[in-house]
Write an enzyme that holds these catalytic residues in place. Sequence first.
Site, PDB file in Angstrom:
ATOM      1  N   HIS A  47      -6.322   3.071   4.592  1.00 53.49           N
ATOM      2  CA  HIS A  47      -6.571   4.100   3.595  1.00 53.49           C
ATOM      3  C   HIS A  47      -7.969   4.691   3.699  1.00 53.49           C
ATOM      4  O   HIS A  47      -8.195   5.823   3.252  1.00 53.49           O
ATOM      5  CB  HIS A  47      -6.314   3.538   2.205  1.00 53.49           C
ATOM      6  CG  HIS A  47      -4.864   3.466   1.856  1.00 53.49           C
ATOM      7  ND1 HIS A  47      -4.376   3.702   0.594  1.00 53.49           N
ATOM      8  CD2 HIS A  47      -3.775   3.198   2.623  1.00 53.49           C
ATOM      9  CE1 HIS A  47      -3.058   3.576   0.590  1.00 53.49           C
ATOM     10  NE2 HIS A  47      -2.677   3.262   1.817  1.00 53.49           N
ATOM     11  N   HIS A  95       3.894  -1.875   8.304  1.00 54.57           N
ATOM     12  CA  HIS A  95       4.801  -2.553   7.391  1.00 54.57           C
ATOM     13  C   HIS A  95       5.381  -3.829   7.991  1.00 54.57           C
ATOM     14  O   HIS A  95       6.248  -4.462   7.372  1.00 54.57           O
ATOM     15  CB  HIS A  95       5.914  -1.598   6.953  1.00 54.57           C
ATOM     16  CG  HIS A  95       5.422  -0.518   6.047  1.00 54.57           C
ATOM     17  ND1 HIS A  95       6.252   0.437   5.498  1.00 54.57           N
ATOM     18  CD2 HIS A  95       4.180  -0.230   5.579  1.00 54.57           C
ATOM     19  CE1 HIS A  95       5.534   1.263   4.745  1.00 54.57           C
ATOM     20  NE2 HIS A  95       4.275   0.877   4.790  1.00 54.57           N
TER      21      HIS A  95
END
Length: 737
Positions: A106, A268
């Site tokens: 992020h 993920h």
Amino acid sequence: MLKQPTATISKLAIAVSMLISANAQATNDIKTNQFWWPEQLNLSPLRAHGEESNPMGENFNYKAAFLSLDLNQVKADIEQVLTQSQDWWPADYGHYGPFFIRMAWHAAGTYRVQDGRGGAGGGQQRFDPLNSWPDNANLDKARRLLWPIKQKYGHNLSWADLIALTGNVALESMGFKTFGYAGGREDDWEPDYVYWGPESKFLADERRDKKGKLKGPLAAVEMGLIYVNPEGPHGNPDPIASANDIRMSFGRMAMNDEEIVALIAGGHSFGKAHGAKKADCLDVAPAAAAIEEQGFGWKNKCGKGNAEDTITSGLEGAWTVTPTRWSINYLQNLFAYNWVQTKSPAGATQWIPENNQAANLVPDAHIEGKRHAPIMFTTDIALKEDPEFNKISQRFLNDPKEFELAFAKAWFKLNHRDMGPRARYLGSEVPKEILLWQDYIPEVNHPLVNEKDITSLKNAILSSGLTVPELVRVAWGSAASYRDTDMRGGANGARIRLAPQNEWAVNNPAEVSKVLAKLEAIQTQFNKKSSKRKISLADIIVLAGASAIEQAAKEAGHTVKVPFTPGRMDASQEMTDVESFKVLEPKADAFRNFYSEQSYFSPAEMLIERADLLNLTVPEMTVLLGGMRALNANTNGAQHGVLTAKPGTLNNDFFVNLLDMSTKWTKSGTEGVYEGHDRKTNQLKWTATPVDLIFGSNSELRSMAEVYAAQGAEKKFVEDFVAAWSKVMKLDRFDLR
């Protein structure tokens, strides 16, 4: 791409909006000029990140500081933190690795190719608004967990480098082989001045055109998200619509389809999402939190407030059976089951295998012996449902080694895309492989020209028949392609002669071709005659601009020497990623009085945008624009703003005539063009554009113009112009910094 559903964040968005509203209504609130006159030109971007904000001082050498580190020891210290679970924020599965991967992702994931803003550089995740974005929920805890490392190494290791490095260490600690790491990201000490979108509320979307495409430089699809909504567009669980958003958003962050699949599937493969309780359990984000919270936000009043009761995105669960080990299990699960919609405890839409399959596959992150079904986001299902994403995902599933390398390279690109050329990379883990997106320029492989050579070359350039405006325009076009946001572009490499830059309308391709042909002839002749010393075309272009300015100053009665430092090299077309360089094309360049329909702000605002990308101060922007007008440097030789009877000379006439009260300015019949008439005779004297007249109408810019319009200011004007010009010519000379 993480994990923030609409349901979870709406309360936070409302709370922040209420705080802002309350502050605006305070009786002692200091109101900016923009409050009273919203259309007034804002010069704040050109005053950002001043030395006054930097506690390290202008003489601090971060490169030397970073290179003094034992990088292996730093990594060992970070790895130790990964498995030391803290009671105040317990680690999922006893390992902070996935949490730190999200933090690094992020930090870097705000990067966008259209204007080069965002990214890991500067450690901007520490500041508002990013530290309080919905998509960054609870990352305040990740940075606090890292504080002992930052405290130990102090100024030798920036937050920006530490966050990126921690992401790599996290991956490696969980069995993944990374592609490499480079330091060199200096910290910022204040928030970037960035246009993040037109919305006034988080998770709103007012940023698309009628066809659904993102407008302007934006890349994220909703305010406060890094990429896309994991539940689907605006929370609509439509995998195909989600795929379209993913492709558009990631594409505007420099990623192609293969890199998109690699990043989502690779990222993920670790960790879990958090939505264990109802969304109304959460308090406000850090920017709105009470002072006693000391920078923490998203306080959770339900259950323990952390561990198995954690709320971050509102989605809940893990994708794989091995959340803290690298595996192919994410892709295996994606294709092994038929996935159906369900709701998380927080009310977010997610997907689980149908018919209660795999119900006991995934271990709980905190409660021993408890197990769950794997989950997927709508954005995960998109990798299966979208035909092109499906092909790539199937290929990766069938070839785990290819998948691993693709994720390693995509992760490296994600964390290094905003760093600029390889010349800025620091450390022992810089990969040897040269990647096309790195805008590679060959290293100098010959002795450089001396002062005698430079004098000879200047004479040849000025005797070539090329005019001062032609030489100035080409040199500016070459160097001013640079943008300081991601350190791309610039004169080094001479890419103005290569596709796509040789086709840019702002550069006048026919003129560039003509000028470069003559400069190449001069370069070839010199290099043939010289037994040792050589000069690149990149250097010749910059030297030609310097020669022209010296000649123009001489014709205005001033003797100046424009600084010139050789050492640039020429890139080849094979070294140039045409698609990647297309985004560098100026939508507007006020210094050449160029404005296109693709401009995403008004002409005056695009002036500030271009000046900001060139890292100019307000005085530098002012003197450069006035000088470029006097030099007759407008694109295609347009005469708007050339407020002088002696075009092609370096004089201060632009400012003198702009402020002359004998001229009355009115709108012409052509949009964006103004006419200056003599007040007494009504005779037409000049034409100009908004970016010319703004230096007379804006009170701050007028004060700058008055400095250069004053009697006796001619010498200062020339000296200041030369200094600002030289700065632009050297913006990409990282070897000189």
